[in-house]
Motif scaffolding. Structure first.
Motif, mmCIF file in Angstrom:
data_model
loop_
_atom_site.group_PDB
_atom_site.id
_atom_site.type_symbol
_atom_site.label_atom_id
_atom_site.label_comp_id
_atom_site.label_asym_id
_atom_site.label_seq_id
_atom_site.Cartn_x
_atom_site.Cartn_y
_atom_site.Cartn_z
ATOM 1 N N THR A 74 0.845 -1.179 0.000
ATOM 2 C CA THR A 74 0.000 0.000 0.000
ATOM 3 C C THR A 74 0.886 1.237 0.000
ATOM 4 N N VAL A 75 0.377 2.323 -0.509
ATOM 5 C CA VAL A 75 1.147 3.555 -0.594
ATOM 6 C C VAL A 75 0.625 4.523 0.444
ATOM 7 N N LEU A 105 3.559 10.618 -0.830
ATOM 8 C CA LEU A 105 3.308 10.746 -2.263
ATOM 9 C C LEU A 105 3.878 12.050 -2.801
ATOM 10 N N LYS A 164 8.696 4.099 -5.906
ATOM 11 C CA LYS A 164 7.591 3.236 -6.316
ATOM 12 C C LYS A 164 6.600 4.093 -7.079
ATOM 13 N N THR A 220 3.472 10.167 -10.685
ATOM 14 C CA THR A 220 3.208 10.288 -9.254
ATOM 15 C C THR A 220 3.902 9.102 -8.604
ATOM 16 N N TYR A 221 4.642 9.362 -7.523
ATOM 17 C CA TYR A 221 5.456 8.303 -6.931
ATOM 18 C C TYR A 221 5.621 8.513 -5.438
ATOM 19 N N THR A 222 6.182 7.508 -4.810
ATOM 20 C CA THR A 222 6.589 7.623 -3.418
ATOM 21 C C THR A 222 8.063 7.246 -3.331
ATOM 22 N N VAL A 280 3.228 5.243 -8.569
ATOM 23 C CA VAL A 280 1.810 5.125 -8.250
ATOM 24 C C VAL A 280 0.996 5.333 -9.518
ATOM 25 N N ASP A 281 1.424 6.290 -10.343
ATOM 26 C CA ASP A 281 0.747 6.577 -11.607
ATOM 27 C C ASP A 281 1.771 7.130 -12.580
#
Length: 115
Positions: free
Chosen positions: A28-29, A34, A108, A84-86, A110-111
């Motif tokens: 999970t993010v 983010l 990681k 979009t990332y973490t 996300v989008d």
């Protein structure tokens, strides 16, 4: 005095549990980490089997190593994207792991979309 100590203990336990639930280390993010959407460039930096760096993402003049770059973005050597990332708490060591080997923070995704 005992009641005050018990109250502090209960508050401490609640804070720890809330923190653990909010940002678990799994797939999970956590929204608190983010970043994005940002403009970025996906680049190929040589085959990892030949001490290359593989796929890296350039964001604001800094390279990052994606842990989950979709295959459809692994076709061209350079692609402009919106991302979009973490940011993860891990580094990717490029090539043979020596003190002078390039190191990149892992991210990681996300989008991700082509620009």
């Amino acid at each position: 005095m005992q009641a005050m100590r018990t109250a502090y203990l209960i508050i401490g336990v609640i804070v720890l549990l809330t923190s653990a639930i909010a940002c678990k280390k799994d797939d999970t993010v956590c929204a608190c980490k983010l970043t994005g959407p940002v403009d970025a460039t996906v680049e190929f930096h040589g085959d990892q089997a030949a001490d290359g760096c593989g796929w890296l993402i350039l964001i604001n003049s800094t390279y990052h190593s994606p842990v989950n770059l979709p295959e459809r973005f692994q076709k061209m050597e350079e692609q402009k994207v919106t991302l979009t990332y973490t940011l993860l708490d891990e580094e990717y060591i490029c090539g043979f792991p020596t003190p002078k080997a390039p190191r990149y923070k892992k991210i990681k995704i996300v989008d991700i979309e082509l620009k």
